[in-house]
Write an enzyme that holds these catalytic residues in place. Structure first.
Site, short mmCIF file in Angstrom:
data_model
loop_
_atom_site.label_atom_id
_atom_site.label_comp_id
_atom_site.label_asym_id
_atom_site.label_seq_id
_atom_site.Cartn_x
_atom_site.Cartn_y
_atom_site.Cartn_z
N LYS A 124 0.83 -1.21 0.00
CA LYS A 124 0.00 0.00 0.00
C LYS A 124 0.86 1.25 0.00
O LYS A 124 0.58 2.22 -0.71
CB LYS A 124 -0.92 -0.01 1.22
CG LYS A 124 -1.75 1.25 1.39
CD LYS A 124 -2.70 1.51 0.24
CE LYS A 124 -3.59 2.70 0.55
NZ LYS A 124 -4.45 3.06 -0.59
N LYS A 138 2.01 11.58 5.82
CA LYS A 138 2.22 10.49 6.78
C LYS A 138 2.62 9.21 6.06
O LYS A 138 3.56 8.52 6.47
CB LYS A 138 0.93 10.29 7.59
CG LYS A 138 0.94 9.12 8.56
CD LYS A 138 0.32 7.84 7.98
CE LYS A 138 -1.14 8.03 7.62
NZ LYS A 138 -1.73 6.76 7.10
#
Length: 304
Positions: free
Chosen positions: A174, A243
């Site tokens: 991911k 992030k």
């Protein structure tokens, strides 16, 4: 055959759509509120049960989904006296659908295993619209037995399920996937700025790139902001994107991989967040780069 009871922690932009499809598939669903009660009340109105705490939810469920901002939030939900690890039944499964740090995921999986609880990672691929439609992608990391247990539930909300290997592999893939999409966003934004500075319009840019081999689904949702000022097409914040790129930097360092291009993308996101634009969505990178080039907002036929 009795269906497992599904728990869901984190009913945000993505989680609400996922929960809708879990209910549509006939699974009993238990949810817990955080800040926004509207999605919880909507789901309860459709047949879900509301738990008053994570501990109550964990003790009532067989398969518990987590869909929160990142690893600190996942760790908070799993740990502590009121968390999942202390309250879930042995034999239950935790499925982390967040985009998390794989190092944290491995550590949490060990903690849960000590209590007889399995863990899988299944980060989501797609947009809130895909979540509502049940057409997300799922990148799953789990042992074979755990995957067999959770696949029927994931099938309720995902069109494309990829079992990549043991726990943690979903989160690794991911992060790599998000690097490619965010790198594409930075590339498109800089290319559009050069086009405009050289006298071309965004409309001309789109006419060429949007009909070329470089056209894809990401391009369509990304460009909806620039071309139509549609801020609902690609609702992924700069803060979350930044992030994810910090997590990927750690993964690259830990793997001994060179990542000069990813550093550039991460620093671009850092610049936007530092400038107070963290709540903006990824397609708005185009405006940020345009402004840095002395251009006004990205719209078709726009001039300096």
């Amino acid at each position: 055959m009795t269906k497992p009871v599904i728990g869901f922690v984190g009913i945000g932009l993505m989680g609400h759509g996922v929960c809708l499809n879990i209910l549509k598939a006939g699974f009993p669903l238990v949810v817990v509120a955080h800040r926004n009660r509207a999605p919880v009340e909507d789901l309860v109105g459709r047949g879900a049960t509301e738990a008053l705490s994570v501990a109550e939810l964990a003790s009532a469920c067989d398969i518990i989904h987590i869909c929160v901002t990142g690893s600190p939030q996942v760790e908070a939900v799993i740990g502590g006296d009121d968390g999942i690890a202390a309250n879930a039944r042995a034999g239950s499964v935790v499925v982390d659908c967040s985009t998390s740090d794989p190092v944290s995921t491995a550590r949490l999986a060990e903690t849960l295993a000590e209590r007889g609880i399995s863990m899988a990672d299944a980060p989501l691929g797609g947009t809130p619209a895909n979540a509502a439609a049940g057409t997300l992608g799922a990148l799953v990391g789990a042992d074979d037995d755990t995957f067999a247990r959770i696949e029927p539930v994931i099938s309720a909300w995902s069109r494309n399920i990829m079992h990549l290997g043991p726990v943690g592999t979903g989160h690794k893939m991911k992060l790599i996937n998000n690097f490619m999409s965010l790198g594409n966003a930075a590339l498109l934004s800089e290319a559009m700025a050069i086009a405009r500075k050289s006298g071309l319009t965004v409309e001309q840019f789109d006419r060429v790139i949007g009909t070329s081999r470089m056209h894809n689904g990401f391009y369509d949702t990304f460009m909806k902001w620039t071309l139509e000022r549609d801020d609902t097409a690609h609702r992924f914040t700069i803060t979350n994107a930044h992030k994810d790129m910090r997590y990927l930097s750690c993964l690259a360092i830990g793997s001994g991989a060179l990542n000069p291009l990813q550093d550039i993308v991460r620093n671009q996101l850092s610049a936007m967040e530092s400038a107070g634009s963290g709540a903006q969505f990824v397609p708005m990178i185009a405006d940020f780069i345009a402004s840095a080039n002395g251009l006004n907002s990205e719209v078709p036929n726009d001039k300096k």
